[in-house]
Design a protein around this motif. Structure first.
Motif, PDB file in Angstrom:
ATOM      1  N   LEU A 437       1.122  -1.089  -0.096  1.00 12.93           N
ATOM      2  CA  LEU A 437       0.048  -0.041  -0.173  1.00 12.93           C
ATOM      3  C   LEU A 437       0.914   1.332  -0.053  1.00 12.93           C
ATOM      4  CD1 LEU A 437      -2.964  -1.168   2.458  1.00 12.93           C
ATOM      5  CD2 LEU A 437      -3.253  -0.585   0.313  1.00 12.93           C
ATOM      6  N   GLU A 438       2.027   1.135   0.578  1.00 14.00           N
ATOM      7  CA  GLU A 438       2.922   2.383   0.777  1.00 14.00           C
ATOM      8  C   GLU A 438       3.797   2.413  -0.650  1.00 14.00           C
ATOM      9  OE1 GLU A 438       3.446   2.191   5.405  1.00 14.00           O
ATOM     10  OE2 GLU A 438       4.933   1.381   4.139  1.00 14.00           O
ATOM     11  N   GLY A 439       3.576   1.420  -1.575  1.00 17.78           N
ATOM     12  CA  GLY A 439       4.388   1.300  -2.818  1.00 17.78           C
ATOM     13  C   GLY A 439       5.785   0.872  -2.580  1.00 17.78           C
ATOM     14  N   LYS A 440       6.102   0.240  -1.488  1.00 21.28           N
ATOM     15  CA  LYS A 440       7.530  -0.100  -1.471  1.00 21.28           C
ATOM     16  C   LYS A 440       7.632  -1.509  -1.718  1.00 21.28           C
ATOM     17  CE  LYS A 440       8.128   2.305   3.104  1.00 21.28           C
ATOM     18  NZ  LYS A 440       7.672   2.012   4.664  1.00 21.28           N
ATOM     19  N   GLU A 441       6.513  -2.355  -2.110  1.00 21.91           N
ATOM     20  CA  GLU A 441       6.802  -3.628  -2.680  1.00 21.91           C
ATOM     21  C   GLU A 441       5.501  -3.774  -3.849  1.00 21.91           C
ATOM     22  OE1 GLU A 441       8.857  -5.817  -2.361  1.00 21.91           O
ATOM     23  OE2 GLU A 441       9.846  -5.227  -0.436  1.00 21.91           O
ATOM     24  N   ILE A 442       5.665  -4.438  -4.602  1.00 19.29           N
ATOM     25  CA  ILE A 442       4.751  -5.168  -5.555  1.00 19.29           C
ATOM     26  C   ILE A 442       4.425  -6.432  -5.423  1.00 19.29           C
ATOM     27  CG2 ILE A 442       3.708  -5.219  -8.024  1.00 19.29           C
ATOM     28  CD1 ILE A 442       5.690  -2.853  -8.815  1.00 19.29           C
ATOM     29  N   LEU A 443       3.134  -6.899  -4.744  1.00 15.12           N
ATOM     30  CA  LEU A 443       2.825  -8.032  -4.420  1.00 15.12           C
ATOM     31  C   LEU A 443       2.286  -8.940  -5.693  1.00 15.12           C
ATOM     32  CD1 LEU A 443       1.249  -7.905  -1.133  1.00 15.12           C
ATOM     33  CD2 LEU A 443       3.637  -8.060  -1.766  1.00 15.12           C
ATOM     34  N   PRO A 444       2.968  -9.821  -6.318  1.00 12.25           N
ATOM     35  CA  PRO A 444       2.286 -10.546  -7.582  1.00 12.25           C
ATOM     36  C   PRO A 444       0.978 -11.309  -7.432  1.00 12.25           C
ATOM     37  CG  PRO A 444       3.961 -11.783  -6.597  1.00 12.25           C
ATOM     38  CD  PRO A 444       3.920 -10.725  -5.518  1.00 12.25           C
ATOM     39  N   ARG A 445       0.009 -11.360  -8.087  1.00 15.13           N
ATOM     40  CA  ARG A 445      -0.994 -11.901  -8.133  1.00 15.13           C
ATOM     41  C   ARG A 445      -0.912 -13.209  -8.409  1.00 15.13           C
ATOM     42  NH1 ARG A 445      -4.111 -13.372 -12.285  1.00 15.13           N
ATOM     43  NH2 ARG A 445      -3.174 -11.756 -13.545  1.00 15.13           N
ATOM     44  N   LEU A 446       0.150 -13.662  -9.298  1.00 20.30           N
ATOM     45  CA  LEU A 446       0.338 -15.093  -9.778  1.00 20.30           C
ATOM     46  C   LEU A 446       1.993 -15.271 -10.071  1.00 20.30           C
ATOM     47  CD1 LEU A 446       0.659 -15.070 -12.927  1.00 20.30           C
ATOM     48  CD2 LEU A 446      -1.939 -15.260 -12.536  1.00 20.30           C
TER      49      LEU A 446
END
Length: 578
Positions: A437-446
């Motif tokens: 949410l803070e833009g520090k990580e991009i969590l993959p959907r897959l």
């Protein structure tokens, strides 16, 4: 979730976590340890997330479990050589598939070593490879399960600071897997180097297990007794973990009356009464969760109510091995409900529900609008009513995921919830979401399979490709595609007005081929991952049409969803990895 009584601690790397994590050294080998637990039996722990057991025999050493990589096989072999014995390692026994990948670098002679496993071991390891390491009952969902697995094992948390990980990250390394050369039946006794081993295979925990009994030593080796309440449901998603099987697997051990219990993750427990008490209290917690979940369903409770229904008697809750350091008990009853009852909780208002975004919009309007709901969420947060604050914030996030004020509130809230989470799994999910949410990580959907995995079994991934068809685009299309691969295998896809049927033997299929082409396995992997276009594949010579036109093939392939290479996340590799 709003528990003022929860205290936090700060780890050596700055990680802020629940004080419950302080008990970990009492449950596991927190420091590198090599101990002789009985004459001729050693436990090696603290060098990885799993324990290695070494048994001496007249003809050589027998090792139980081989780690999750070639690197760990080498590490354990060196430790054994330097600290235990120079005898040859003549056999490896796998308790389950998770730690079966280092044996090729552990045994002295891979060609003659006796490798023992469950009858499902070899199949399970191969399926795990194809699904990115995730155990998938539905193999097509391997990419989603792998993405969630990476979140669960802290891959998106930093090394230091408040959000720092409290467990090891998931890494993919070169494997040295040796398939089981002997699979055993329940109750079977095998003599290895003069030592009798009895194997029990009937029950399953998180995987198909071998429970190993050494009758002369009255020692049991297992994957049923864990450092914390059994993870009867895992947030990453997995096959149903049947609590009755887990309970029965523990009962088998209890009734053997062992004097020593060695486990894949916990410290060794010595003493007949100590082992009996430990297994009994642990087994009773599994029984309690399952039976009380069933009781709640009989009372008419649905999955949301069940999480608050299961009461823990004090003596079970205080038993250290029943801590909730890995998973949390309130996650488990819903899995029991869904396994038998499915999604319908008998609340008929759920039979026709509004889409989530519309429901959120109506609720927010009814509650006074965005400003009012945001204000109430902040008030609830301040009062440590975390679950309610998160629910209010999530209504606003559902309406507008780009709302910076909402994202800021939720990131702070999720960080707090992560820091007081009993379990490291809950902590990892909460903190990973806060950082995203803070833009520090991009969590993959897959996480799609690797190109090497696809190229290794191209027809399997033709079958996996079928679930990516868009029925709106394909509603009026019928074409039969035949893939001829460079490794000599063949498969077909029959695109039939909205569905794609996998055809293992195209020559016997009722519809003749409309489009036939030869394709090398590397090119197919690139096409599968959308790392190359059909034009590029044809130009390079990696794909050659033998029937039909390239334009027709492009039109059919455009009916399928494509991975976005810009959003693809691959499992990280260490320096020693391939």
């Amino acid at each position: 979730m709003g528990r003022e009584e929860v205290k936090t601690i700060t780890g050596p790397n700055g990680a802020v976590a629940s004080s419950d994590f302080a008990i970990a050294p009492q449950l596991i080998y927190a420091q590198p340890t090599i101990e002789e637990v009985s004459k001729g039996i050693w436990a090696i722990g603290g060098y990885s997330i799993w324990n290695c057991v070494v048994i001496d025999s007249e003809k050589g050493l027998i090792v139980v479990d081989a780690g999750d990589s070639e690197e760990e096989g080498i590490l354990m072999r060196d430790l054994i050589r330097k600290n235990i014995s120079q005898k040859p390692i003549i056999s490896v026994i796998y308790t389950h598939s998770h730690y079966a990948l280092g044996a090729g670098k552990m045994v002295d002679d891979p060609k003659t070593a006796l490798i023992i496993g469950h009858e499902k071991l070899n199949e399970t390891v191969q399926n795990n490879f194809k699904s990115g390491g995730a155990i998938a009952q539905v193999p097509e969902l391997g990419p989603v399960l792998t993405a969630r697995k990476l979140i669960q094992f802290s891959n998106f948390l930093p090394d230091t600071g408040d959000d720092a990980l409290v467990s090891k990250r998931l890494r993919v390394k070169q494997d040295a897997f040796l398939p089981a050369t002997k699979t055993v039946k329940d109750g079977e006794i095998v003599n290895i180097g003069g030592v009798d081993f009895q194997f029990f295979t009937e029950y399953r925990s998180d995987d198909y297990n071998l429970t190993i009994w050494l009758p002369e030593k009255k020692a049991v080796i297992n994957n049923f007794f864990w450092p914390g309440t059994p993870n009867l449901y895992t947030l990453r998603g997995s096959t149903y973990r049947n609590p009755t099987e887990w309970r029965n697997g523990l009962r088998v051990m209890r009734d053997l009356k062992p004097e020593i219990m060695l486990s894949t993750h916990t410290r060794t427990i010595n003493g007949g009464q100590e082992v009996f008490d430990a297994i009994s209290k642990y087994m009773d917690m599994v029984t309690l969760v399952y039976d009380q979940s069933i009781r709640g369903i009989l009372h008419g409770l649905g999955p949301d109510d069940l999480r608050y229904f299961v009461y823990q008697p004090k003596h079970l809750g205080e038993f250290i091995y029943n801590s909730q350091a890995y998973g949390e008990i309130n996650w488990y009853p819903q899995a029991v409900f869904y396994h038998q009852m499915g999604w319908f909780d008998r609340n008929v208002s759920n039979l026709q529900k509004l889409p989530q975004q519309e429901e959120a919009q109506r609720l927010v309007t009814m509650m006074g609008g965005r400003k009012k709901v945001l204000q109430e969420a902040r008030k609830s947060f301040a009062k440590k009513e975390y679950a309610w604050a998160a629910q209010l914030g999530n209504y606003l996030f559902t309406i507008d995921p780009k709302d910076n004020e909402v994202r800021s509130l939720l990131s702070e809230l999720y960080r707090t919830m992560g820091q007081i989470s009993n379990s490291f799994i809950g902590r990892a999910f909460f903190l990973s979401e806060a950082r995203a949410l803070e833009g520090k990580e991009i969590l993959p959907r897959l996480v799609p399979p690797t190109a090497q995995t696809i190229a290794g079994d191209p027809t399997f991934f033709v079958d996996m490709f079928r679930v990516r068809i868009d029925p709106k685009k394909a509603e009026n299309t019928e074409k039969m595609l035949v893939f001829n691969f460079s490794n000599g295998t063949q498969a077909g896809l029959h695109v039939r007005r909205g569905i794609a049927e996998f055809v293992a033997d195209p020559d016997s299929h009722y519809r003749p081929a409309d489009l036939t082409f030869t394709v090398d396995t590397k090119t197919w992997a690139d096409l599968y991952l959308n790392a190359a276009t059909l034009d590029e594949a044809a130009k390079s010579g990696g794909l050659k049409l033998t029937k039909g036109s390239l334009e027709d093939l492009k039109a059919v392939m455009d009916l399928f969803d494509k991975f976005d290479p810009a959003q693809n996340y691959t499992i990280p590799f260490t320096d020693s990895d391939f």
